[in-house]
Design a protein around this motif. Structure first.
Motif, PDB file in Angstrom:
ATOM      1  N   ARG A   1       1.988 -17.487  -8.531  1.00 43.87           N
ATOM      2  CA  ARG A   1       1.398 -18.785  -8.219  1.00 43.87           C
ATOM      3  C   ARG A   1       2.139 -19.474  -7.093  1.00 43.87           C
ATOM      4  NH1 ARG A   1       1.741 -21.614 -13.807  1.00 43.87           N
ATOM      5  NH2 ARG A   1       3.733 -20.571 -13.635  1.00 43.87           N
ATOM      6  N   TYR A   2       3.399 -19.145  -6.886  1.00 47.41           N
ATOM      7  CA  TYR A   2       4.171 -19.802  -5.847  1.00 47.41           C
ATOM      8  C   TYR A   2       4.152 -19.022  -4.546  1.00 47.41           C
ATOM      9  CZ  TYR A   2       5.739 -22.640  -9.707  1.00 47.41           C
ATOM     10  OH  TYR A   2       5.768 -23.462 -10.780  1.00 47.41           O
ATOM     11  N   GLY A   3       3.399 -17.974  -4.472  1.00 51.95           N
ATOM     12  CA  GLY A   3       3.209 -17.257  -3.226  1.00 51.95           C
ATOM     13  C   GLY A   3       4.363 -16.384  -2.807  1.00 51.95           C
ATOM     14  N   THR A   4       5.307 -16.141  -3.685  1.00 54.94           N
ATOM     15  CA  THR A   4       6.406 -15.266  -3.315  1.00 54.94           C
ATOM     16  C   THR A   4       6.351 -14.021  -4.176  1.00 54.94           C
ATOM     17  OG1 THR A   4       7.881 -16.323  -4.881  1.00 54.94           O
ATOM     18  CG2 THR A   4       7.902 -17.158  -2.643  1.00 54.94           C
ATOM     19  N   TYR A   5       6.696 -12.952  -3.570  1.00 52.24           N
ATOM     20  CA  TYR A   5       6.628 -11.684  -4.261  1.00 52.24           C
ATOM     21  C   TYR A   5       7.591 -10.756  -3.551  1.00 52.24           C
ATOM     22  CZ  TYR A   5       3.535  -9.373  -7.611  1.00 52.24           C
ATOM     23  OH  TYR A   5       3.005  -8.808  -8.732  1.00 52.24           O
ATOM     24  N   ASN A   6       8.789 -10.583  -4.096  1.00 54.58           N
ATOM     25  CA  ASN A   6       9.721  -9.712  -3.395  1.00 54.58           C
ATOM     26  C   ASN A   6       9.365  -8.251  -3.683  1.00 54.58           C
ATOM     27  OD1 ASN A   6      10.790  -9.151  -5.921  1.00 54.58           O
ATOM     28  ND2 ASN A   6      12.516 -10.536  -5.673  1.00 54.58           N
ATOM     29  N   LEU A   7       9.963  -7.365  -2.940  1.00 55.65           N
ATOM     30  CA  LEU A   7       9.591  -5.957  -3.002  1.00 55.65           C
ATOM     31  C   LEU A   7       9.802  -5.325  -4.374  1.00 55.65           C
ATOM     32  CD1 LEU A   7       8.304  -4.107  -0.993  1.00 55.65           C
ATOM     33  CD2 LEU A   7      10.535  -3.338  -0.290  1.00 55.65           C
ATOM     34  N   PRO A   8      10.946  -5.527  -5.038  1.00 53.61           N
ATOM     35  CA  PRO A   8      11.104  -4.936  -6.371  1.00 53.61           C
ATOM     36  C   PRO A   8      10.059  -5.448  -7.372  1.00 53.61           C
ATOM     37  CG  PRO A   8      13.232  -5.620  -5.536  1.00 53.61           C
ATOM     38  CD  PRO A   8      12.207  -6.130  -4.575  1.00 53.61           C
ATOM     39  N   ALA A   9       9.740  -6.731  -7.293  1.00 56.04           N
ATOM     40  CA  ALA A   9       8.730  -7.282  -8.209  1.00 56.04           C
ATOM     41  C   ALA A   9       7.362  -6.684  -7.912  1.00 56.04           C
ATOM     42  CB  ALA A   9       8.680  -8.799  -8.084  1.00 56.04           C
ATOM     43  N   PHE A  10       7.057  -6.484  -6.640  1.00 54.87           N
ATOM     44  CA  PHE A  10       5.780  -5.879  -6.261  1.00 54.87           C
ATOM     45  C   PHE A  10       5.677  -4.465  -6.831  1.00 54.87           C
ATOM     46  CE2 PHE A  10       3.556  -3.047  -3.329  1.00 54.87           C
ATOM     47  CZ  PHE A  10       2.277  -3.593  -3.390  1.00 54.87           C
ATOM     48  N   PHE A  11       6.737  -3.670  -6.661  1.00 55.47           N
ATOM     49  CA  PHE A  11       6.698  -2.299  -7.158  1.00 55.47           C
ATOM     50  C   PHE A  11       6.674  -2.255  -8.680  1.00 55.47           C
ATOM     51  CE2 PHE A  11       8.385  -1.036  -2.890  1.00 55.47           C
ATOM     52  CZ  PHE A  11       7.244  -0.347  -2.526  1.00 55.47           C
ATOM     53  N   LYS A  12       7.368  -3.186  -9.310  1.00 56.69           N
ATOM     54  CA  LYS A  12       7.340  -3.254 -10.774  1.00 56.69           C
ATOM     55  C   LYS A  12       5.928  -3.553 -11.261  1.00 56.69           C
ATOM     56  CE  LYS A  12       9.292  -5.640 -14.720  1.00 56.69           C
ATOM     57  NZ  LYS A  12       9.832  -6.895 -15.188  1.00 56.69           N
ATOM     58  N   ASN A  13       5.285  -4.513 -10.603  1.00 59.46           N
ATOM     59  CA  ASN A  13       3.918  -4.867 -10.960  1.00 59.46           C
ATOM     60  C   ASN A  13       2.974  -3.685 -10.752  1.00 59.46           C
ATOM     61  OD1 ASN A  13       1.580  -6.197 -11.588  1.00 59.46           O
ATOM     62  ND2 ASN A  13       1.627  -7.573  -9.843  1.00 59.46           N
ATOM     63  N   GLN A  14       3.104  -3.006  -9.617  1.00 60.11           N
ATOM     64  CA  GLN A  14       2.258  -1.846  -9.344  1.00 60.11           C
ATOM     65  C   GLN A  14       2.502  -0.736 -10.363  1.00 60.11           C
ATOM     66  OE1 GLN A  14      -0.225  -1.518  -7.212  1.00 60.11           O
ATOM     67  NE2 GLN A  14       0.083  -3.609  -6.555  1.00 60.11           N
ATOM     68  N   THR A  15       3.775  -0.517 -10.717  1.00 60.19           N
ATOM     69  CA  THR A  15       4.116   0.509 -11.706  1.00 60.19           C
ATOM     70  C   THR A  15       3.476   0.181 -13.055  1.00 60.19           C
ATOM     71  OG1 THR A  15       6.207   0.898 -10.575  1.00 60.19           O
ATOM     72  CG2 THR A  15       6.033   1.698 -12.834  1.00 60.19           C
ATOM     73  N   GLU A  16       3.555  -1.090 -13.448  1.00 59.96           N
ATOM     74  CA  GLU A  16       2.951  -1.496 -14.723  1.00 59.96           C
ATOM     75  C   GLU A  16       1.448  -1.274 -14.713  1.00 59.96           C
ATOM     76  OE1 GLU A  16       4.174  -5.533 -15.229  1.00 59.96           O
ATOM     77  OE2 GLU A  16       6.212  -4.977 -15.851  1.00 59.96           O
ATOM     78  N   LYS A  17       0.790  -1.625 -13.611  1.00 66.20           N
ATOM     79  CA  LYS A  17      -0.660  -1.416 -13.507  1.00 66.20           C
ATOM     80  C   LYS A  17      -1.008   0.058 -13.627  1.00 66.20           C
ATOM     81  CE  LYS A  17      -1.937  -5.356 -10.635  1.00 66.20           C
ATOM     82  NZ  LYS A  17      -2.432  -5.754  -9.301  1.00 66.20           N
ATOM     83  N   ILE A  18      -0.251   0.901 -12.933  1.00 67.61           N
ATOM     84  CA  ILE A  18      -0.525   2.344 -12.963  1.00 67.61           C
ATOM     85  C   ILE A  18      -0.258   2.905 -14.354  1.00 67.61           C
ATOM     86  CG2 ILE A  18       0.281   4.573 -12.087  1.00 67.61           C
ATOM     87  CD1 ILE A  18       0.644   3.150  -9.354  1.00 67.61           C
ATOM     88  N   GLU A  19       0.836   2.462 -14.999  1.00 69.76           N
ATOM     89  CA  GLU A  19       1.130   2.933 -16.356  1.00 69.76           C
ATOM     90  C   GLU A  19       0.041   2.521 -17.336  1.00 69.76           C
ATOM     91  OE1 GLU A  19       5.024   1.441 -17.224  1.00 69.76           O
ATOM     92  OE2 GLU A  19       6.027   3.064 -16.129  1.00 69.76           O
TER      93      GLU A  19
END
Length: 154
Positions: free
Chosen positions: A84-102
């Motif tokens: 919601r605050y418009g920030t998304y660092n790289l580790p958080a992005f990859f964690k989110n993508q990993t969770e979606k794929i899992e």
């Protein structure tokens, strides 16, 4: 009468480009001031001017303490990587993508299991009561023989 359509491209003439920059900078500062006053929100801007030799950006509001507090507030809110605050660092992005794929892989595994090992066989719907009792007896015998074999292996 409205304005004509403005083509978005770099202005070739440097004097005209600098004049346009100053005019637009003044307009955006005015708009930010109005938005801040009318809506009661905190706004801060850091503008790096083109061709500036001293590398000192234009800051609005001019009070550096206000800007520093605003940046610290933004960083503290974005520390949790809340989208919601418009920030998304790289580790958080990859964690989110990993969770979606899992999650997707787990859904596919579940569907595969359901297809491979269905919970119900429609052929049993047409069986009579005696046939079902006979089938249940055979199934019980198979389960018992599997238990005996497991115990003998142990």
């Amino acid at each position: 009468m409205g304005r004509g359509k403005l083509r978005m491209e770099l202005i070739k003439n440097e004097k005209v480009r600098n004049a346009a920059f100053e005019k637009r900078k003044k307009g955006i500062v005015k708009s930010a001031n109005e938005l801040s006053t009318l809506c009661g929100v905190q706004i801060g801007m850091i503008i790096n001017e083109p061709g500036q030799n001293n590398n000192e950006p234009t800051i609005w509001p001019a009070n550096r303490e206000v800007i520093t507090k605003l940046i610290d507030s933004y960083k503290s809110k974005s520390a949790g990587n809340d989208c919601r605050y418009g920030t998304y660092n790289l580790p958080a992005f990859f964690k989110n993508q990993t969770e979606k794929i899992e999650d997707e892989v787990n859904k596919l595994r579940k569907r595969t299991r359901e297809v491979k090992y269905p919970k119900w066989d429609e052929r049993l719907d047409t069986c009579s009561e005696d046939e079902l009792k006979d089938f249940a007896g055979k199934l019980t015998a198979k389960i018992e023989s599997a238990r005996v074999r497991i115990n003998s292996i142990k």
